[in-house]
Design a protein around this motif. Structure first.
Motif, short mmCIF file in Angstrom:
data_model
loop_
_atom_site.label_atom_id
_atom_site.label_comp_id
_atom_site.label_asym_id
_atom_site.label_seq_id
_atom_site.Cartn_x
_atom_site.Cartn_y
_atom_site.Cartn_z
N LYS A 3 -13.63 -2.83 -1.00
CA LYS A 3 -12.48 -3.33 -1.73
C LYS A 3 -11.46 -2.22 -1.88
O LYS A 3 -11.81 -1.06 -1.94
CB LYS A 3 -12.90 -3.79 -3.13
CG LYS A 3 -13.88 -4.90 -3.14
CD LYS A 3 -14.27 -5.21 -4.56
CE LYS A 3 -15.35 -6.25 -4.56
NZ LYS A 3 -16.43 -5.97 -5.44
N SER A 4 -10.21 -2.62 -1.99
CA SER A 4 -9.18 -1.63 -2.29
C SER A 4 -9.29 -1.26 -3.76
O SER A 4 -9.95 -1.94 -4.54
CB SER A 4 -7.80 -2.21 -2.00
OG SER A 4 -7.48 -3.21 -2.94
N LEU A 5 -8.65 -0.17 -4.13
CA LEU A 5 -8.64 0.23 -5.53
C LEU A 5 -8.04 -0.87 -6.39
O LEU A 5 -8.47 -1.10 -7.52
CB LEU A 5 -7.88 1.54 -5.70
CG LEU A 5 -8.48 2.76 -5.02
CD1 LEU A 5 -7.56 3.98 -5.22
CD2 LEU A 5 -9.86 3.06 -5.54
N GLY A 6 -7.04 -1.56 -5.85
CA GLY A 6 -6.41 -2.66 -6.58
C GLY A 6 -7.36 -3.80 -6.86
O GLY A 6 -7.33 -4.42 -7.93
N LYS A 7 -8.23 -4.10 -5.89
CA LYS A 7 -9.22 -5.17 -6.09
C LYS A 7 -10.22 -4.77 -7.17
O LYS A 7 -10.68 -5.59 -7.95
CB LYS A 7 -9.95 -5.49 -4.78
CG LYS A 7 -9.08 -6.19 -3.77
CD LYS A 7 -8.71 -7.57 -4.24
CE LYS A 7 -7.84 -8.27 -3.20
NZ LYS A 7 -7.27 -9.50 -3.72
N SER A 38 -3.35 -7.17 -4.86
CA SER A 38 -3.35 -7.95 -3.61
C SER A 38 -3.68 -7.07 -2.40
O SER A 38 -3.83 -7.58 -1.29
CB SER A 38 -1.99 -8.62 -3.41
OG SER A 38 -1.00 -7.64 -3.10
N GLY A 39 -3.77 -5.76 -2.61
CA GLY A 39 -4.06 -4.86 -1.50
C GLY A 39 -2.84 -4.46 -0.71
O GLY A 39 -2.93 -3.78 0.30
N GLU A 40 -1.67 -4.85 -1.20
CA GLU A 40 -0.41 -4.54 -0.51
C GLU A 40 -0.05 -3.06 -0.66
O GLU A 40 0.58 -2.49 0.22
CB GLU A 40 0.69 -5.42 -1.12
CG GLU A 40 1.99 -5.41 -0.38
CD GLU A 40 2.98 -6.36 -1.02
OE1 GLU A 40 4.17 -6.01 -1.02
OE2 GLU A 40 2.59 -7.43 -1.52
N ARG A 41 -0.44 -2.47 -1.79
CA ARG A 41 -0.19 -1.05 -2.06
C ARG A 41 -1.42 -0.47 -2.73
O ARG A 41 -2.24 -1.20 -3.28
CB ARG A 41 1.00 -0.88 -3.02
CG ARG A 41 2.34 -1.23 -2.42
CD ARG A 41 3.48 -0.95 -3.36
NE ARG A 41 3.45 0.42 -3.87
CZ ARG A 41 4.10 0.83 -4.94
NH1 ARG A 41 4.84 -0.01 -5.63
NH2 ARG A 41 4.03 2.07 -5.35
N GLU A 42 -1.54 0.84 -2.71
CA GLU A 42 -2.62 1.54 -3.42
C GLU A 42 -1.99 2.38 -4.52
O GLU A 42 -0.96 3.02 -4.29
CB GLU A 42 -3.41 2.45 -2.47
CG GLU A 42 -4.29 1.70 -1.49
CD GLU A 42 -5.55 1.13 -2.12
OE1 GLU A 42 -6.11 1.73 -3.06
OE2 GLU A 42 -5.99 0.08 -1.66
N THR A 142 3.89 0.77 5.22
CA THR A 142 4.20 0.45 3.83
C THR A 142 5.66 0.10 3.65
O THR A 142 6.22 0.25 2.58
CB THR A 142 3.82 1.62 2.89
OG1 THR A 142 4.45 2.80 3.36
CG2 THR A 142 2.33 1.81 2.82
N LYS A 143 6.28 -0.29 4.72
CA LYS A 143 7.67 -0.75 4.70
C LYS A 143 8.67 0.36 4.41
O LYS A 143 9.78 0.11 4.00
CB LYS A 143 7.87 -1.89 3.70
CG LYS A 143 6.84 -2.99 3.76
CD LYS A 143 7.14 -4.00 4.82
CE LYS A 143 6.25 -5.20 4.79
NZ LYS A 143 4.95 -5.07 5.33
N ILE A 144 8.26 1.64 4.59
CA ILE A 144 9.18 2.76 4.44
C ILE A 144 9.60 3.17 5.84
O ILE A 144 8.77 3.48 6.67
CB ILE A 144 8.51 3.95 3.71
CG1 ILE A 144 8.08 3.52 2.31
CG2 ILE A 144 9.44 5.15 3.67
CD1 ILE A 144 7.23 4.55 1.61
N VAL A 145 10.88 3.14 6.11
CA VAL A 145 11.36 3.41 7.46
C VAL A 145 12.25 4.65 7.45
O VAL A 145 13.18 4.75 6.67
CB VAL A 145 12.15 2.21 8.02
CG1 VAL A 145 12.64 2.49 9.42
CG2 VAL A 145 11.29 0.95 8.01
#
Length: 147
Positions: A3-7, A38-42, A142-145
């Protein structure tokens, strides 16, 4: 299953009967907590420890709430980072191959970590353009460009 930390935060929050607003109040936004769950970020270490403490857990013993796969993954990451700090680059290359075999973790974060480690290897080998490209790819996860 890993699991992610978020989970982990989500499971602990629900066990405590807390809603997202109660847990996040004064620490982060509800949206940020939702992205963690949601696991989208940590979460970073300080925020994770603050959230875990609010849930009544000892943040210094957070490894007790991880699955066996999470523990092995964390050990592998810690070992890779030790190898980097001690300039054992050939071993880093071997270990990152083994790391790629881990399953059950957030695919995005798993891939991002691999890209950052590969960038460090490329930098060490003098392949600076390739290292920069690996970092860009990792940040795009992570959507950083970078432009």
């Amino acid at each position: 299953m890993s699991k992610s930390l978020g989970k982990i935060l989500q499971r602990l929050r629900k066990e405590q009967g807390m809603n997202q607003e109660e847990l996040s109040r004064g620490l982060c936004s509800i949206t940020t907590l939702s992205r963690f769950e949601s696991g989208e970020r940590e979460p970073d270490q300080i925020l994770f420890e603050s959230l875990v403490s609010r849930l009544g857990k000892d943040s210094t013993k957070w490894e007790l709430i991880l699955s066996e796969n999470d523990k092995r993954l964390l050990e592998k990451r810690n070992y890779i980072e030790y190898l980097i700090k001690t300039n054992q680059w050939e071993e880093v290359e071997k270990e990152i191959k083994g790391y790629k075999k881990f399953t059950g973790v957030s695919k995005t974060l798993h891939e991002q970590y691999q890209l950052f480690i590969q960038a460090l290897l490329d930098q060490h080998n003098g392949e600076f353009e390739q290292a920069l490209n690996q970092c860009k790819l990792a940040l795009e996860k992570t959507k950083i460009v970078l432009k």
